[in-house]
Scaffold this active site. Structure first.
Site, PDB file in Angstrom:
ATOM      1  CG  HIS A 104      36.745   0.581 -19.747  1.00  0.00           C
ATOM      2  ND1 HIS A 104      37.480   1.137 -20.767  1.00  0.00           N
ATOM      3  CD2 HIS A 104      35.581   1.289 -19.701  1.00  0.00           C
ATOM      4  CE1 HIS A 104      36.798   2.145 -21.311  1.00  0.00           C
ATOM      5  NE2 HIS A 104      35.644   2.253 -20.680  1.00  0.00           N
ATOM      6  CG  ASP A 128      16.758 -21.936   2.099  1.00  0.00           C
ATOM      7  OD1 ASP A 128      15.533 -21.676   2.126  1.00  0.00           O
ATOM      8  OD2 ASP A 128      17.336 -22.385   1.100  1.00  0.00           O
TER       9      ASP A 128
END
Length: 642
Positions: free
Chosen positions: A574, A268
């Protein structure tokens, strides 16, 4: 390690092997890079065998944890020796173009898919170096230095601890649980000191910053000014420091890929000149050989409103901490102008030299790709095609209490209990109320945003290409099981887009569907113990039996759709699915996903932001029949391992 089927073509290289092959093996199995060799000296492909230590140069195809396996990779994760299957992503672009935002998103997604991914941020190392705290500029030529890892071993000194770990976080809070005061921000655009929410940080802490006493420039004792002049190419000392930081960081990336167990390393930095990109490729090929996959990702901002939002975020970052906003903006524009003088966008050179790249314009408005190859690169690009920064809410909840919940049974397809129906009615009213409040808040935020920023302004708007303030649809997605469908049935079809998705169904317990945990422990004690040892990798036996890795893979299209769409969404699902969804949005460690405490009666609210995901938790109170905000709520492991 002995091989099951030894054969001459599969054996590790010996002294009689061709020289390029032996060099390649040494390059992959040691931290010290080999002597430079001509680009055209390609190592021949090696066939796979069960000797894990033998480097395999030829890339494999699908590597999906839980869905693929082989002798060298029984769990489906990319083996250390499979260098051709790994990936280095090199970011390209001017400052304030959203590069670090993109890297954090990709890292979170790829780690969630169980491909070990880490960001290495040059700006973070540069800030540590220029501050004068522990980093000393070597006068030796960088070309003659060994890798960062090898150097620290040989010199018996700690390496500079400015690596950005998974999701760009600091490694300081080793083995501690983190509170969730708010979202983390990426290091390129954000306020320091705010960490991404994580259940647990399992990385070692940063090593001490020990200078090399034998090779130090005497006049580099004081902190260096990091205003625009620091980035001027005529400032030779600063240029040398930036050069060394960049190459040290690239060595860290290659150590992670070649020596460690990394699958994807993200470099980066701006990397905005042709010379720097050539230098990067030379170093990668010198250390890793010709087969390691490299993908350049360039972020370009043409939309002025988007660029202004990015700049406002940059002004709140570490380089301008405590600086007057107007002066900071002026200085930052000077810095960008310096970069622009030498900026060469990705294009002809990369195409002529067969270098894969992706160019993102206005954070996804337009995409250009060139020769993208390899499974992981394809996964990354597919994801880049499908996200945006539109302000919106994403809500996650489990269904209301079911009859099987009351009985303590797992799986099944039972109806809601009376308590469950009460919960879903209260949830419908609460979501209605929150939707209206959010629209009021957005209008207020839009009215109190200026550029340059004024005192009293709210957080800058999301750097989003598109209209602000439009009325949004609200989607409600449930699973196809009765308890989830019934939990969403009170929402009005005229105001909400209601849909059922099989991808959101509960994890299938195979032979153990409909049993209680105590029954499973009694009847299937060996399976019970196997599951407790490694819940994430465990798969229930029997027809249709699933594990958490299966859930991650079937949830992937839901994640991509949530990232692509600009509407609000409530997911009524769930426990296992809610855990997997929260693991994605909160960037949880692999070890924490399957044990995340995710009880009934909780509503989790998330808003995508430029610096991360803003997280809030709400709990249903049956006495007031309403939801209460839990400001100090933190995600944690469950005490009982269900």
């Amino acid at each position: 390690m002995p091989t099951s089927n030894p054969c001459p073509t599969c054996s590790p290289p010996t002294m009689g092997s061709p020289l390029p092959v032996r060099r390649m093996a040494w390059a992959l199995l040691s931290a010290t890079p080999p002597r430079p060799r001509p680009q055209e000296a390609r190592a021949p492909a090696m066939k796979a065998n069960s000797a894990v230590s033998t480097p395999r140069i030829r890339p494999t195809t699908l590597d999906i944890p839980g869905l693929t396996k082989s002798k060298v990779s029984p769990d489906g994760r990319i083996a250390q020796r499979d260098v051709g299957s790994k990936l280095v992503i090199v970011m390209v672009g001017l400052p304030a173009r959203g590069k670090s935002y993109i890297t954090k998103k990709m890292t979170r997604y790829l780690n969630w898919l169980q491909h070990d991914t880490k960001i290495f941020n040059v700006g973070e190392k540069r800030r540590v170096a220029a501050s004068g705290h522990g980093f000393r500029l070597s006068s030796a030529s960088m070309e003659n230095r060994p890798s960062g890892l090898a150097h620290s071993v040989e010199q018996n000194e700690a390496q500079i601890a400015a690596k950005i770990l998974i999701n760009g976080e600091s490694a300081a809070d080793s083995l501690s649980e983190l509170h969730l005061p708010g979202p983390g921000r990426d290091h390129d655009t954000a306020v320091e000191g705010i960490e991404p929410p994580r259940v647990k940080v399992i990385s070692p802490g940063p090593e001490s910053l020990t200078p090399d006493p034998g090779n130090v420039e005497e006049d580099h004792e004081e902190p260096m000014d990091q205003s625009a002049s620091f980035f001027d190419p005529t400032n030779k000392k600063a240029a040398q420091l930036r050069e060394q930081c960049a190459m040290e960081t690239l060595d860290d990336v290659l150590d992670y890929i070649l020596v460690g167990n990394g699958s994807v390393g993200i470099f980066d930095a701006t990397n905005s000149t042709l010379a720097r990109r050539k230098q990067i490729m030379e170093k990668i090929r010198q250390r890793a050989g010709p087969e390691l996959n490299v993908l350049f990702v360039e972020s370009v901002c043409q939309d002025q409103a988007l660029l202004e939002s990015n700049m406002r975020l940059k002004l709140s970052g570490p380089d301008y901490d405590g600086t007057d906003p107007t002066a900071a903006l002026e200085d930052f524009k000077k810095r960008v102008a310096i970069y622009e003088k030498n900026y060469v966008p990705l294009g002809d050179y990369e195409e002529d030299n067969h270098m894969p790249y992706v160019k993102m314009i206005d954070v996804g408005r337009k995409m250009i790709s060139h020769q993208v190859r390899g499974f992981l690169a394809g996964q990354a690009v597919y994801y880049l095609l499908n996200f945006n920064l539109a302000p919106r809410m994403i809500w996650i909840t489990r269904h209301g209490e079911s009859m099987d919940n009351v009985a303590g049974k797992i799986g099944g397809d039972s109806d809601l209990s009376e308590n469950g129906r009460k919960y879903t009615q209260a949830m419908t009213k609460f979501i209605d109320k929150q939707r209206k409040a959010w629209e009021v808040h957005q209008a207020d935020k839009l009215a109190n945003t200026h550029f340059p920023p004024l005192r009293g302004d709210h957080t800058p708007p999301n750097p989003h290409y598109g209209g602000e303030g439009e009325v949004k649809n609200f989607c409600v997605w449930s699973s196809m099981l009765k308890r989830s469908i019934q939990s969403a049935e009170n929402f009005c079809d005229d105001n909400y887009e209601i849909k059922q998705m099989r991808m959101l169904d509960e994890l299938n317990a195979g032979l153990m569907e409909g049993l209680t945990y105590s029954e499973i422990k009694t009847r299937y004690s060996e399976e019970f113990d196997r599951r407790r040892k490694d819940k994430l990798a465990y798969r229930y036996p029997g027809p249709g039996g699933e594990g958490y890795l299966d859930v991650i893979n079937r949830i992937r299209p839901v994640i991509v759709e949530l990232e692509r769409m600009t509407d609000h969404c409530l997911l009524v699902t769930h426990r296992s699915v809610a855990r997997v969804l929260l693991a994605y949005f909160q960037g949880l460690n692999r070890e924490d996903v399957a044990d995340l405490d995710c009880p009934l009666g909780m509503l989790y609210q998330m808003e995508p932001k430029p610096y991360g995901v803003e997280f809030k938790a709400w709990r249903y109170n049956s006495d007031t029949d309403d939801f209460e905000h839990l400001p100090d709520y933190k995600l944690r492991r469950e005490s009982m391992h269900h």
